[in-house]
Design a protein around this motif. Structure first.
Motif, PDB file in Angstrom:
ATOM      1  N   VAL A   1       0.842  -1.207   0.000  1.00 23.11           N
ATOM      2  CA  VAL A   1       0.000   0.000   0.000  1.00 23.11           C
ATOM      3  C   VAL A   1       0.873   1.252   0.000  1.00 23.11           C
ATOM      4  O   VAL A   1       0.626   2.194  -0.762  1.00 23.11           O
ATOM      5  N   GLU A   2       1.904   1.280   0.837  1.00 29.59           N
ATOM      6  CA  GLU A   2       2.803   2.444   0.917  1.00 29.59           C
ATOM      7  C   GLU A   2       3.436   2.752  -0.441  1.00 29.59           C
ATOM      8  O   GLU A   2       3.583   3.914  -0.821  1.00 29.59           O
ATOM      9  N   GLU A   3       3.805   1.713  -1.177  1.00 35.35           N
ATOM     10  CA  GLU A   3       4.452   1.878  -2.479  1.00 35.35           C
ATOM     11  C   GLU A   3       3.453   2.053  -3.620  1.00 35.35           C
ATOM     12  O   GLU A   3       3.834   2.054  -4.793  1.00 35.35           O
ATOM     13  N   GLU A   4       2.170   2.219  -3.282  1.00 35.26           N
ATOM     14  CA  GLU A   4       1.079   2.452  -4.231  1.00 35.26           C
ATOM     15  C   GLU A   4       0.953   1.356  -5.280  1.00 35.26           C
ATOM     16  O   GLU A   4       0.562   1.592  -6.412  1.00 35.26           O
ATOM     17  N   LEU A   5       1.273   0.118  -4.862  1.00 29.81           N
ATOM     18  CA  LEU A   5       1.066  -1.037  -5.727  1.00 29.81           C
ATOM     19  C   LEU A   5      -0.313  -1.643  -5.485  1.00 29.81           C
ATOM     20  O   LEU A   5      -0.840  -2.337  -6.353  1.00 29.81           O
ATOM     21  N   ALA A   6      -0.876  -1.395  -4.314  1.00 21.19           N
ATOM     22  CA  ALA A   6      -2.220  -1.860  -3.960  1.00 21.19           C
ATOM     23  C   ALA A   6      -2.983  -0.706  -3.334  1.00 21.19           C
ATOM     24  O   ALA A   6      -2.406   0.099  -2.598  1.00 21.19           O
ATOM     25  N   ALA A   7      -4.275  -0.658  -3.611  1.00 16.35           N
ATOM     26  CA  ALA A   7      -5.125   0.358  -2.985  1.00 16.35           C
ATOM     27  C   ALA A   7      -5.415  -0.037  -1.544  1.00 16.35           C
ATOM     28  O   ALA A   7      -5.473   0.816  -0.661  1.00 16.35           O
ATOM     29  N   CYS A   8      -5.592  -1.322  -1.310  1.00 12.12           N
ATOM     30  CA  CYS A   8      -5.792  -1.844   0.034  1.00 12.12           C
ATOM     31  C   CYS A   8      -5.418  -3.322   0.029  1.00 12.12           C
ATOM     32  O   CYS A   8      -5.383  -3.954  -1.024  1.00 12.12           O
ATOM     33  N   VAL A   9      -5.109  -3.825   1.207  1.00  9.99           N
ATOM     34  CA  VAL A   9      -4.788  -5.245   1.364  1.00  9.99           C
ATOM     35  C   VAL A   9      -5.558  -5.762   2.567  1.00  9.99           C
ATOM     36  O   VAL A   9      -5.408  -5.238   3.671  1.00  9.99           O
ATOM     37  N   ASN A  10      -6.400  -6.757   2.339  1.00 12.91           N
ATOM     38  CA  ASN A  10      -7.105  -7.425   3.429  1.00 12.91           C
ATOM     39  C   ASN A  10      -6.224  -8.555   3.932  1.00 12.91           C
ATOM     40  O   ASN A  10      -5.641  -9.284   3.149  1.00 12.91           O
ATOM     41  N   ARG A  11      -6.138  -8.699   5.262  1.00  9.23           N
ATOM     42  CA  ARG A  11      -5.367  -9.777   5.882  1.00  9.23           C
ATOM     43  C   ARG A  11      -6.328 -10.700   6.614  1.00  9.23           C
ATOM     44  O   ARG A  11      -7.104 -10.257   7.457  1.00  9.23           O
ATOM     45  N   VAL A  12      -6.261 -11.977   6.283  1.00  7.85           N
ATOM     46  CA  VAL A  12      -7.118 -12.976   6.903  1.00  7.85           C
ATOM     47  C   VAL A  12      -6.215 -14.044   7.511  1.00  7.85           C
ATOM     48  O   VAL A  12      -5.462 -14.706   6.785  1.00  7.85           O
ATOM     49  N   ASP A  13      -6.267 -14.194   8.829  1.00 10.90           N
ATOM     50  CA  ASP A  13      -5.467 -15.230   9.487  1.00 10.90           C
ATOM     51  C   ASP A  13      -5.996 -16.607   9.119  1.00 10.90           C
ATOM     52  O   ASP A  13      -7.206 -16.812   9.002  1.00 10.90           O
ATOM     53  N   CYS A  14      -5.076 -17.544   8.936  1.00 12.44           N
ATOM     54  CA  CYS A  14      -5.462 -18.910   8.594  1.00 12.44           C
ATOM     55  C   CYS A  14      -4.359 -19.874   9.026  1.00 12.44           C
ATOM     56  O   CYS A  14      -3.303 -19.455   9.489  1.00 12.44           O
ATOM     57  N   ARG A  15      -4.631 -21.141   8.901  1.00 11.35           N
ATOM     58  CA  ARG A  15      -3.618 -22.186   9.073  1.00 11.35           C
ATOM     59  C   ARG A  15      -3.468 -22.852   7.720  1.00 11.35           C
ATOM     60  O   ARG A  15      -4.464 -23.152   7.062  1.00 11.35           O
ATOM     61  N   SER A  16      -2.249 -23.079   7.312  1.00  5.11           N
ATOM     62  CA  SER A  16      -1.982 -23.733   6.038  1.00  5.11           C
ATOM     63  C   SER A  16      -1.301 -25.072   6.276  1.00  5.11           C
ATOM     64  O   SER A  16      -0.350 -25.153   7.058  1.00  5.11           O
ATOM     65  N   THR A  17      -1.804 -26.080   5.626  1.00  8.70           N
ATOM     66  CA  THR A  17      -1.203 -27.407   5.660  1.00  8.70           C
ATOM     67  C   THR A  17      -0.694 -27.698   4.260  1.00  8.70           C
ATOM     68  O   THR A  17      -1.454 -27.603   3.291  1.00  8.70           O
ATOM     69  N   TYR A  18       0.585 -28.021   4.148  1.00  4.68           N
ATOM     70  CA  TYR A  18       1.193 -28.210   2.838  1.00  4.68           C
ATOM     71  C   TYR A  18       2.404 -29.133   2.941  1.00  4.68           C
ATOM     72  O   TYR A  18       2.940 -29.371   4.015  1.00  4.68           O
ATOM     73  N   ARG A  19       2.810 -29.660   1.800  1.00  2.00           N
ATOM     74  CA  ARG A  19       3.983 -30.522   1.740  1.00  2.00           C
ATOM     75  C   ARG A  19       5.152 -29.713   1.190  1.00  2.00           C
ATOM     76  O   ARG A  19       5.036 -29.042   0.173  1.00  2.00           O
ATOM     77  N   TRP A  20       6.285 -29.780   1.888  1.00  2.97           N
ATOM     78  CA  TRP A  20       7.499 -29.098   1.449  1.00  2.97           C
ATOM     79  C   TRP A  20       8.696 -29.959   1.831  1.00  2.97           C
ATOM     80  O   TRP A  20       8.800 -30.396   2.969  1.00  2.97           O
ATOM     81  N   ASP A  21       9.576 -30.200   0.891  1.00  2.68           N
ATOM     82  CA  ASP A  21      10.768 -31.030   1.106  1.00  2.68           C
ATOM     83  C   ASP A  21      10.403 -32.391   1.699  1.00  2.68           C
ATOM     84  O   ASP A  21      11.082 -32.891   2.601  1.00  2.68           O
ATOM     85  N   GLY A  22       9.309 -32.972   1.207  1.00  7.10           N
ATOM     86  CA  GLY A  22       8.924 -34.306   1.630  1.00  7.10           C
ATOM     87  C   GLY A  22       8.237 -34.404   2.970  1.00  7.10           C
ATOM     88  O   GLY A  22       7.923 -35.495   3.432  1.00  7.10           O
ATOM     89  N   GLU A  23       7.995 -33.273   3.615  1.00 12.22           N
ATOM     90  CA  GLU A  23       7.337 -33.271   4.925  1.00 12.22           C
ATOM     91  C   GLU A  23       6.052 -32.455   4.865  1.00 12.22           C
ATOM     92  O   GLU A  23       5.955 -31.486   4.115  1.00 12.22           O
TER      93      GLU A  23
END
Length: 100
Positions: free
Chosen positions: A21-43
């Motif tokens: 937002v400060e760099e005027e690349l976005a007019a606004c940014v919504n932040r939504v907390d979440c938990r992410s489950t994903y596979r990375w490096d085999g784990e």
């Protein structure tokens, strides 16, 4: 109007959102907390993250995506693009004015 969907570690979300937002690349940014489950490096990982929904224009999206990638702490950040075909005209105009 275009929305960038960015998944980011929760502790980095505020700084990334503020920079876009400060760099005027976005007019606004919504932040939504979440938990992410994903596979990375085999784990399987389960992490506290935030989803950032950054409102921008089609013209500014490439610069926003590049900057988000620069600031993102992951080696392979989740940055996706959604183009909205049905946006309230006044909201779309506001986004265009802010990121112009």
């Amino acid at each position: 109007m275009t929305t960038a969907y960015i998944a980011v570690p929760r502790d980095a979300a505020a700084d990334l959102a503020h920079a876009l937002v400060e760099e005027e690349l976005a007019a606004c940014v919504n932040r939504v907390d979440c938990r992410s489950t994903y596979r990375w490096d085999g784990e399987v990982h389960d992490d506290a993250e935030a989803i950032l929904l950054a409102k921008t224009t089609a013209e500014r999206y490439p610069a926003l995506a590049d900057r988000a990638e620069d600031l993102h702490p992951h080696d392979v950040p989740c940055i996706e693009r959604f183009d909205e075909a049905d946006v309230d005209a006044a909201f779309g105009d506001w986004v265009a004015d802010v990121v112009a």
